[in-house]
Scaffold this motif. Structure first.
Motif, PDB file in Angstrom:
ATOM      1  N   GLN A  51       0.847  -1.188   0.000  1.00 47.98           N
ATOM      2  CA  GLN A  51       0.000   0.000   0.000  1.00 47.98           C
ATOM      3  C   GLN A  51       0.884   1.240   0.000  1.00 47.98           C
ATOM      4  O   GLN A  51       2.039   1.200   0.417  1.00 47.98           O
ATOM      5  CB  GLN A  51      -0.897   0.026   1.233  1.00 47.98           C
ATOM      6  CG  GLN A  51      -1.910  -1.089   1.258  1.00 47.98           C
ATOM      7  CD  GLN A  51      -2.813  -0.992   2.461  1.00 47.98           C
ATOM      8  OE1 GLN A  51      -2.420  -0.547   3.529  1.00 47.98           O
ATOM      9  NE2 GLN A  51      -4.057  -1.410   2.289  1.00 47.98           N
ATOM     10  N   LYS A  52       0.303   2.332  -0.466  1.00 51.12           N
ATOM     11  CA  LYS A  52       0.996   3.615  -0.392  1.00 51.12           C
ATOM     12  C   LYS A  52       0.187   4.524   0.517  1.00 51.12           C
ATOM     13  O   LYS A  52      -1.030   4.382   0.661  1.00 51.12           O
ATOM     14  CB  LYS A  52       1.189   4.216  -1.785  1.00 51.12           C
ATOM     15  CG  LYS A  52      -0.080   4.430  -2.574  1.00 51.12           C
ATOM     16  CD  LYS A  52       0.222   4.925  -3.971  1.00 51.12           C
ATOM     17  CE  LYS A  52      -1.080   5.047  -4.767  1.00 51.12           C
ATOM     18  NZ  LYS A  52      -0.855   5.494  -6.113  1.00 51.12           N
ATOM     19  N   VAL A  53       0.885   5.453   1.146  1.00 57.58           N
ATOM     20  CA  VAL A  53       0.250   6.381   2.080  1.00 57.58           C
ATOM     21  C   VAL A  53      -0.021   7.688   1.360  1.00 57.58           C
ATOM     22  O   VAL A  53       0.851   8.228   0.680  1.00 57.58           O
ATOM     23  CB  VAL A  53       1.165   6.645   3.293  1.00 57.58           C
ATOM     24  CG1 VAL A  53       0.503   7.616   4.258  1.00 57.58           C
ATOM     25  CG2 VAL A  53       1.523   5.358   3.989  1.00 57.58           C
ATOM     26  N   GLN A  54      -1.241   8.169   1.501  1.00 57.04           N
ATOM     27  CA  GLN A  54      -1.605   9.475   0.961  1.00 57.04           C
ATOM     28  C   GLN A  54      -2.111  10.334   2.115  1.00 57.04           C
ATOM     29  O   GLN A  54      -2.909   9.881   2.927  1.00 57.04           O
ATOM     30  CB  GLN A  54      -2.684   9.342  -0.110  1.00 57.04           C
ATOM     31  CG  GLN A  54      -2.211   8.608  -1.344  1.00 57.04           C
ATOM     32  CD  GLN A  54      -3.312   8.474  -2.390  1.00 57.04           C
ATOM     33  OE1 GLN A  54      -4.482   8.445  -2.064  1.00 57.04           O
ATOM     34  NE2 GLN A  54      -2.907   8.386  -3.641  1.00 57.04           N
ATOM     35  N   THR A  55      -1.633  11.557   2.174  1.00 58.35           N
ATOM     36  CA  THR A  55      -2.050  12.477   3.233  1.00 58.35           C
ATOM     37  C   THR A  55      -3.033  13.495   2.661  1.00 58.35           C
ATOM     38  O   THR A  55      -2.748  14.131   1.654  1.00 58.35           O
ATOM     39  CB  THR A  55      -0.829  13.200   3.824  1.00 58.35           C
ATOM     40  OG1 THR A  55       0.118  12.221   4.255  1.00 58.35           O
ATOM     41  CG2 THR A  55      -1.225  14.058   5.003  1.00 58.35           C
ATOM     42  N   TYR A  64      -4.505   4.982   3.453  1.00 54.49           N
ATOM     43  CA  TYR A  64      -3.735   3.939   2.792  1.00 54.49           C
ATOM     44  C   TYR A  64      -4.490   3.467   1.564  1.00 54.49           C
ATOM     45  O   TYR A  64      -5.692   3.225   1.623  1.00 54.49           O
ATOM     46  CB  TYR A  64      -3.477   2.774   3.744  1.00 54.49           C
ATOM     47  CG  TYR A  64      -2.594   3.181   4.896  1.00 54.49           C
ATOM     48  CD1 TYR A  64      -1.216   3.063   4.799  1.00 54.49           C
ATOM     49  CD2 TYR A  64      -3.131   3.710   6.063  1.00 54.49           C
ATOM     50  CE1 TYR A  64      -0.395   3.458   5.851  1.00 54.49           C
ATOM     51  CE2 TYR A  64      -2.326   4.104   7.114  1.00 54.49           C
ATOM     52  CZ  TYR A  64      -0.962   3.968   6.999  1.00 54.49           C
ATOM     53  OH  TYR A  64      -0.148   4.364   8.031  1.00 54.49           O
ATOM     54  N   LYS A  65      -3.764   3.349   0.470  1.00 53.17           N
ATOM     55  CA  LYS A  65      -4.362   2.931  -0.793  1.00 53.17           C
ATOM     56  C   LYS A  65      -3.500   1.821  -1.379  1.00 53.17           C
ATOM     57  O   LYS A  65      -2.269   1.881  -1.324  1.00 53.17           O
ATOM     58  CB  LYS A  65      -4.414   4.127  -1.745  1.00 53.17           C
ATOM     59  CG  LYS A  65      -5.180   3.855  -3.005  1.00 53.17           C
ATOM     60  CD  LYS A  65      -5.390   5.124  -3.786  1.00 53.17           C
ATOM     61  CE  LYS A  65      -6.189   4.743  -5.020  1.00 53.17           C
ATOM     62  NZ  LYS A  65      -6.802   5.866  -5.663  1.00 53.17           N
ATOM     63  N   ASP A  66      -4.158   0.808  -1.950  1.00 52.73           N
ATOM     64  CA  ASP A  66      -3.412  -0.294  -2.555  1.00 52.73           C
ATOM     65  C   ASP A  66      -2.531   0.224  -3.680  1.00 52.73           C
ATOM     66  O   ASP A  66      -2.969   0.992  -4.535  1.00 52.73           O
ATOM     67  CB  ASP A  66      -4.371  -1.358  -3.108  1.00 52.73           C
ATOM     68  CG  ASP A  66      -5.106  -2.101  -2.009  1.00 52.73           C
ATOM     69  OD1 ASP A  66      -4.614  -2.099  -0.866  1.00 52.73           O
ATOM     70  OD2 ASP A  66      -6.162  -2.680  -2.290  1.00 52.73           O
ATOM     71  N   ALA A  67      -1.274  -0.220  -3.662  1.00 53.01           N
ATOM     72  CA  ALA A  67      -0.337   0.163  -4.728  1.00 53.01           C
ATOM     73  C   ALA A  67      -0.540  -0.726  -5.954  1.00 53.01           C
ATOM     74  O   ALA A  67      -0.295  -0.306  -7.075  1.00 53.01           O
ATOM     75  CB  ALA A  67       1.099   0.056  -4.230  1.00 53.01           C
ATOM     76  N   CYS A  68      -0.999  -1.939  -5.718  1.00 56.22           N
ATOM     77  CA  CYS A  68      -1.316  -2.863  -6.812  1.00 56.22           C
ATOM     78  C   CYS A  68      -2.381  -3.828  -6.288  1.00 56.22           C
ATOM     79  O   CYS A  68      -2.488  -4.042  -5.093  1.00 56.22           O
ATOM     80  CB  CYS A  68      -0.066  -3.608  -7.277  1.00 56.22           C
ATOM     81  SG  CYS A  68       0.743  -4.552  -5.985  1.00 56.22           S
TER      82      CYS A  68
END
Length: 124
Positions: A51-55, A64-68
């Motif tokens: 996951q990647k973190v978006q603020t 948190y959003k899935d990166a793939c």
């Protein structure tokens, strides 16, 4: 699709929900690093892809959003099976290694005790 687990490291902290971190490979062509095996509140294992973190710019809240992610349920199930099967195998290997280490330690302790008994008998 061929899904293989290239590497997997087990965590040692029982209190941690993350139990392992892995790298998987799809069709010997695409690697995904940071695949985790986690334990849910219900004590079930599940696989989480990176996951990647978006603020949020206004609230500064982290999301948190899935990166793939797999497009189909079938691919999701294949990934889950491959990763959980490898996790269980690695866990069993670690337990076997610990048993072997414990048996060697017990054997050395018995040998040492026997040597001490023999020395005591000889001195008498």
């Amino acid at each position: 699709m061929d899904i293989s687990v290239k590497s997997m490291g087990l965590t040692n902290d029982e209190g941690n929900i993350t139990k392992a971190i892995a790298t998987i490979c799809l069709d010997n062509a695409f690697n995904i690093e940071g695949v985790t095996v986690k334990r849910s509140k219900d004590n079930n294992l599940y696989v989480q892809l990176p996951q990647k973190v978006q603020t949020d710019k206004e609230t500064h809240e982290k999301k948190y959003k899935d990166a793939c992610y797999p497009i189909t349920k079938e691919l999701r199930n294949q990934i889950n099976s491959a990763v959980i099967d490898t996790y269980n195998q690695k866990l069993q290997e670690r337990e076997d290694a610990q048993k072997k280490t414990n048996n060697v330690a017990k054997s050395k302790k018995k040998t040492k005790e026997k040597e001490l008994e023999d020395e005591e008998e000889e001195s008498i």
